[in-house]
Design an enzyme around this catalytic site. Structure first.
Site, PDB file in Angstrom:
ATOM      1  CB  SER A 110      -1.002  -0.143   1.455  1.00 49.67           C
ATOM      2  OG  SER A 110      -1.790   1.329   0.860  1.00 49.67           O
ATOM      3  N   GLY A 111       0.604   2.312  -1.253  1.00 50.91           N
ATOM      4  CA  GLY A 111       1.557   3.417  -1.284  1.00 50.91           C
ATOM      5  C   GLY A 111       2.072   3.815  -1.931  1.00 50.91           C
ATOM      6  CB  THR A 115      -4.454   2.708  -7.828  1.00 50.03           C
ATOM      7  OG1 THR A 115      -4.964   2.309  -6.508  1.00 50.03           O
ATOM      8  CG2 THR A 115      -5.432   4.030  -8.098  1.00 50.03           C
ATOM      9  CG  ASN A 160      -2.211   4.745  -0.813  1.00 50.31           C
ATOM     10  OD1 ASN A 160      -2.051   6.338  -1.126  1.00 50.31           O
ATOM     11  ND2 ASN A 160      -1.930   4.592  -1.879  1.00 50.31           N
ATOM     12  CB  SER A 163      -4.916   2.869   0.170  1.00 53.28           C
ATOM     13  OG  SER A 163      -4.448   1.598   0.717  1.00 53.28           O
ATOM     14  CB  SER A 164      -6.921   0.396  -4.547  1.00 55.38           C
ATOM     15  OG  SER A 164      -6.798   1.434  -4.878  1.00 55.38           O
ATOM     16  N   GLY A 390      -0.447  -6.071  -2.612  1.00 61.61           N
ATOM     17  CA  GLY A 390       1.304  -7.170  -3.066  1.00 61.61           C
ATOM     18  C   GLY A 390       1.515  -7.444  -1.316  1.00 61.61           C
ATOM     19  CD  GLU A 392      -1.605  -5.817   3.678  1.00 61.16           C
ATOM     20  OE1 GLU A 392      -2.303  -6.426   4.474  1.00 61.16           O
ATOM     21  OE2 GLU A 392      -2.096  -4.457   2.613  1.00 61.16           O
TER      22      GLU A 392
END
Length: 1141
Positions: A110-111, A115, A160, A163-164, A390, A392
């Protein structure tokens, strides 16, 4: 690099190494140092073969302009510096030219910019593919689906701000030309637990904050919401506002994007109502209430939020309140109802909120797919873009069920990545005729089997534990893992044989550890069972199904009492495993392209590169493993032509031009440079170089050679420049001398010429003056003669004048005397006549006086006391007689609309004057009506009915008032072309006219003949006269028209009738007012009803077979005409552009 400088190769002007395969030596430290060096120079992209590594710069870089798009368009992958556009172009060209389906896999934590990378890929493909109205519409819909999904699926996290919180896979579909024609989106594992609870420093999904910040006051009032975030329990307050995010502006962007994608206005309102219901649901609180049997029962504290939520969803308050207090368990033929305590009620509330939001998100994805799906059924080319979370690893060990299945998905992606990479390498070696050598690498299939094995896998055991009767807890699940997985070499727990629990204090009792390909991850087992169950009580599902809201029955189909299913729903782990399996099968059918996103720091700031953080991501992304696999064979390969073109200056035989085949030139080149034969191999079309040192040796030799060539070029150029300058000076001297000589000769010639002109002018002047003197003397002589003659003629003329004047005076005297005598004679006669007239007048006056006296004496005896009354009556009678005689001459015309009338002459005639005016108007109206025929009378009745229907309601009506209702515009009884049609229609035809039948697919009209009889209306083909549709008037339910000046109208048929099978009719006509009026007069008696319903609105629905389409009228006429034009916007919207009045 300056703006004018363009790189022509990956190896030119390199900062660090553009392709990590060429790193020498290859170590983790050198790999990180290369990334850092490029990042410090704003080179955020680096290759590993065909894999792109992307570092998030946390700032805007000028590398995504339209010029950059054109620079990378149709270029070789290694031709320019590393860029995401190069990968997107390679994928698009392979799809378009080689007919290979492609997929682009974007991974990272994330970040890291996943996206944004997916947006860049889609925007590049949209920029380089074809143009056209339909293509641009599809591209716009595909691009505008991103803001909608981001609003409902993204949230601010610690790592993020956007973040998605879901995985997205989009298949973009192309036609044979490479133009986009549609797409399909799949979503994976929405983090629905965020709806009810957010970690500190994070917030809920964007849409909640956007709705409260950007919606109008009227919208919030309809949704029963308040702008204050603190009013809602589901919204965290510590991060409600985010720097750089304008929630109000983003809300307007989302509304506009939903409209572009194809959402109807009522659908948008329904979605916002469900979002508001989730917020209201979080405010419902419970209190305990003791029962007689000693058990606690939950009750709603404040029912105001419950009431407002039920009003939004259209559900009875008592039904939902009972569902929060009781739970019904069904087993075969038995039903058991149990009460819920406060904790269970809160669990049920949160479960309902999570399911409501996650199902709404799935509905949004399906609705977008419905709008952007390809309309053609022909074979399509597909490019998939996978934007998924990704690997984690939370350092504090707070890895739960979500991280477990996320890491499982990444294990599968790593497995398919290694397989496809090795397969691609092997295929290229075989294609080029190079001997294939097996490459040693870590195969993570054993880890995937540990997780997904149907019998002994962790997910299978978790499902088995959830379905097991009896007491099921997270501890029992961990015990089961310890029993079955104790021997597995990649599994560790306090009780497994692989752990060193005596010395490893980092492994708590309630945790287990899995050694993934990216490293060991510690999972806390707490919450695994509940999150995998993901139960929603059946009472709540049935309560939601009873709601009157338009979406609830679609979101909760299991609540249908007629379709009760006693089977347990599939668990979250099982659903995700099936989704991942489907995704893997899909990816294996496509050619993969990889983008690995890396976050350089946790501060979200530019120019900061944290080695430990980047190293951690390099580990779990498996980048070093990727480089080693790529380097296991040959580190560098290049086609013969560009290789020879780049290095031909290193050999005298190949410089400056090689006349033979490119492969032979490369062989001559490498032989001349004495490169060891084991360092390279010749393929069919490429040269393969084993060691990067060999490539760098060639580059160093090329750099030295280029310096020598540059020196030679400078020497030749300086000599050429000096010779050119000398020749130019010599040529200039000759030209200057020639011009000077010319100038001197010209000056000499000008002096001679000017002297000659002066002499000539003096001579001409002397001659002219001599001639002038002679002419003046001659002129004076002629003037003297003329003057003497003039004086003589004047003397003679004056003498004659005096003689004539004397004669005239004598004649005038005689005339004056005669005139005076005649005047005297006339005056005497006039005086005599006047005296005679005076005498006659005196006699007449005396006689008149005498007669008057005589009359007065005669009638004096008749005048007594009533003389005044008689005089008054006489006077009144005389005035009235005069009034009526005058009225006869001033009476207005016989037209009923003429409102003129003469003025009242006397006040006492006021009443009579008004009554006469009324009587005259009634009389002339009667006379006017008596002239009507029955046909003309019917026409006026229709005109009156048209006025009642359309006056002040439709802008087209005023222009139709002056037009007569002809009815039969086609003269169908006289025209031999329509004799066949006239014979088929047995009844009397009341109206016959041409209309256009609007096609739903493209909004264009097809000409038709419209016939109206007493019991039916008929549509027939204009050319052949063949009947297309015959509809009985009782089947006609209503007619819809707009308020504009257009001629469009919709004939809506009753549902269930035979005529309604093909749907309603959307028509346009130049005689709309007459058609609707005749339908209104004829349709009501035919259907035995009071009147036909006529709906006048600028937006109405039309049923086309199975689908309802909205017809919307807007002002602002078409560009190439003054008439209204219909245009298809999407599957559910036809837009009619009407010219402004």
């Amino acid at each position: 690099m300056s703006k004018m400088e363009v790189k022509t190769s990956l190896l030119d002007n390199m900062i660090g190494v553009g392709d990590s395969v060429l790193l020498e030596p290859l170590t983790e430290d050198s790999f990180l140092e290369n990334l850092r060096k490029r990042f410090d120079h704003n080179e955020i992209y680096t290759y590993i073969g065909s894999v792109v590594i992307s570092l998030n710069p946390y700032k805007h870089l000028p590398i995504y302009t339209a010029e950059k798009v054109e620079e990378y368009r149709n270029r070789n992958f290694y031709e320019l510096s590393p860029h995401i556009y190069a990968l997107a172009d390679e994928a698009y060209r392979s799809l378009r030219d080689q007919d290979k389906d492609q997929c682009i896999l974007i991974t990272g934590e994330s970040g890291a910019g996943k996206t944004e990378a997916s947006k860049l890929v889609m925007s590049y493909v949209a920029a380089v593919c074809g143009k056209g109205q339909e293509v641009n519409k599809v591209k716009e819909q595909l691009l505008q689906s991103n803001p909608v999904l981001e609003a409902f699926g993204n949230a601010k996290t610690v790592r993020n701000d956007n973040s998605s919180r879901f995985g997205k896979y989009m298949d973009i579909e192309f036609d044979f030309k490479g133009d986009p024609i549609g797409g399909v989106i799949s979503n994976y594992l929405l983090e629905k637990s965020r709806v009810v609870k957010q970690p500190r420093g994070e917030r809920n999904f964007h849409v909640f904050y956007q709705l409260l910040s950007g919606a109008s006051e009227d919208t919030l009032k309809k949704l029963k919401l308040d702008r204050d975030f603190s009013q809602y329990n589901y919204l965290s307050l510590d991060s409600a506002t985010v720097n750089g995010l304008d929630d109000a502006a983003n809300f307007r962007t989302v509304r506009n994007a939903m409209q572009i994608v194809g959402f109807m206005e009522d659908e948008v309102q329904s979605v916002l109502e469900l979002v508001a219901a989730v917020l209201k649901l979080g405010n419902i609180e419970f209190k305990p209430e003791s029962r007689v049997n000693g058990f606690d029962e939950s009750r709603v504290k404040d029912k105001n939020d419950l009431k407002e939520m039920c009003e939004l969803l259209g559900i009875e308050q008592s039904v939902l309140e009972r569902a929060f207090s009781y739970r019904t368990v069904e087993a075969k033929m038995e039903k058991v109802s149990t009460t819920l305590n406060v904790a269970q009620a809160y669990y049920a509330r949160d479960a309902l909120a999570k399911n409501l939001y996650s199902r709404l998100f799935s509905w949004l994805v399906n609705r977008i797919n419905e709008s952007i799906k390809a309309q053609t059924k022909h074979r399509k080319k597909v490019m998939g873009v996978l934007d998924i979370y990704g690997f984690e690893i939370f350092e504090d060990g707070d890895n739960s069920f979500e991280q477990f299945i996320i890491n499982y998905c990444n294990e599968k992606l790593q497995q398919i990545f290694i397989e496809l990479t090795l397969r691609e390498e092997q295929e290229e070696y075989i294609r080029e005729g190079i001997e294939w050598t097996n490459i040693e690498y870590f195969n993570n299939a054993i880890i995937c089997d540990l997780i997904e094995n149907n019998q002994n896998g962790i997910l299978a055991m978790l499902d088995e534990e959830c379905l097991r009767p009896g007491t099921v807890t997270d501890e029992t699940f961990l015990d089961k893992l310890n029993t079955i997985c104790a021997e597995h070499q990649h599994f560790e727990s306090r009780q497994s044989k692989n752990s060193k629990f005596l010395t490893d204090h980092s492994l708590p009792h309630n945790c287990f550890r899995i050694q993934h390909y990216a490293g060991k991850v510690l999972y806390r087992v707490e919450g695994f069972v509940d999150k995998n169950n993901d139960l929603l009580y059946r009472d709540l599902s049935q309560a939601m199904y009873k709601a009157n809201h338009s979406l609830m029955k679609q979101l909760f189909p299991e609540g249908n009492p007629a379709k009760i299913n006693l089977k347990r729903p599939p668990t979250a782990g099982f659903q995700f495993r099936v989704s991942v399996s489907t995704l893997m099968k899909n990816l294996q059918t496509k050619n993969p392209n990889y983008i690995r996103c890396i976050k350089p720091n946790d501060k979200k700031a530019p120019h900061i590169f944290t080695d430990t953080l980047v190293c951690h991501q390099v580990h779990y992304l498996g980048l070093m493993e990727n480089v080693r696999v790529r380097r296991a064979g040959y580190a560098f390969r290049q086609p013969y032509e560009p290789c020879l073109e780049r290095y031909k200056m290193l050999c005298k035989q190949t410089w400056p031009h090689w006349r033979g085949p490119a492969r032979e030139g490369v062989e001559v080149l490498l032989t001349d440079l004495q490169v060891a034969q084991e360092e390279y191999s010749y393929g069919r079309s490429k040269i393969f170089i084993r060691n990067p040192r060999t490539l760098f040796f060639l580059e160093e030799k090329r750099r030295q050679c280029l310096q020598d060539l540059a020196t030679l070029i400078q020497k030749i150029y300086r000599g050429w420049k000096s010779r050119t300058h000398f020749l130019l000076l010599k040529k200039s001297q000759v030209v200057v001398a020639a011009w000077y000589r010319r100038y001197a000769q010209q000056r000499k010639y000008q002096k001679i010429k000017s002297s000659t002109v002066v002499i000539q002018s003096f001579i001409r002047g002397w001659k002219a003056r001599k001639i002038l003197r002679e002419l003046k003397y001659q002129k004076r002589c002629e003037e003297a003669v003329t003057t003497i003659a003039a004086y003589w003629h004047g003397t003679q003329a004056r003498t004659e004048l005096r003689r004539l004047k004397e004669e005239a005076r004598n004649k005038h005297a005689v005339t004056v005397i005669w005139a005076a005598w005649l005047g005297t004679k006339a005056r005497r006669e006039l005086k005599r006549l006047k005296e005679v007239a005076r005498r006659k007048h005196a006699v007449a006056v005396i006689w008149a006086y005498w007669l008057g006296l005589k009359v007065r004496r005669e009638y004096r005896k008749f005048f007594r006391a009533n003389a005044g009354r008689k005089i008054y009556d006489f006077t009144i009678q005389r005035l009235m007689q005069k009034y009526f005689l005058g009225l006869k001459n001033t009476v207005p015309s016989m037209s009923p609309i003429d409102k003129t009338w003469s003025n009242r002459p006397y006040q006492f005639l006021d009443g009579a004057h008004t009554e006469l005016r009324r009587m005259f108007h009634l009389w002339r109206c009667k006379k006017y009506r008596s002239q009507f025929t029955e046909e003309k009378k019917a026409i006026y009745e229709e005109k009156l009915e048209a006025s009642e229907i359309f006056k002040d309601k439709k802008a087209l009506y005023p222009s139709s008032v002056s037009q007569s209702f002809k009815g039969d515009y086609l003269e169908i009884n006289k025209n031999p072309k329509y004799q066949k049609l006239n014979s088929v229609v047995e009844e009397k035809i009341l109206l016959a006219d041409f209309v256009n039948k609007i096609n739903r697919a493209n909004g264009k009209g097809a000409p038709r003949i419209f016939l109206l009889t007493k019991n039916n209306f008929v549509l027939a083909d204009q050319k052949t006269g063949q009947i297309k549709a015959c509809v009985p008037l009782p089947d006609l339910s209503s007619v819809s028209v707009s308020t504009q000046v257009d001629g469009f109208f919709a004939l809506k048929l009753k549902e269930g009738t035979a005529s309604a099978a093909k749907g309603d009719f959307l028509l346009s006509s130049d005689h709309l007012i007459e058609i609707i009026t005749k339908l209104h007069r004829t349709g009501a008696p035919a259907a035995n009803r009071d009147q036909l319903n006529i709906d006048i609105s600028d937006e109405f629905l039309v049923q086309f077979k199975q689908d309802k389409v909205c017809v919307k009228f807007i002002q602002g006429g078409p560009k190439n005409g003054s008439s209204a034009a219909c245009k298809r916007k999407n599957n559910r919207l036809l837009e009619v552009c009407v010219p402004s009045p």
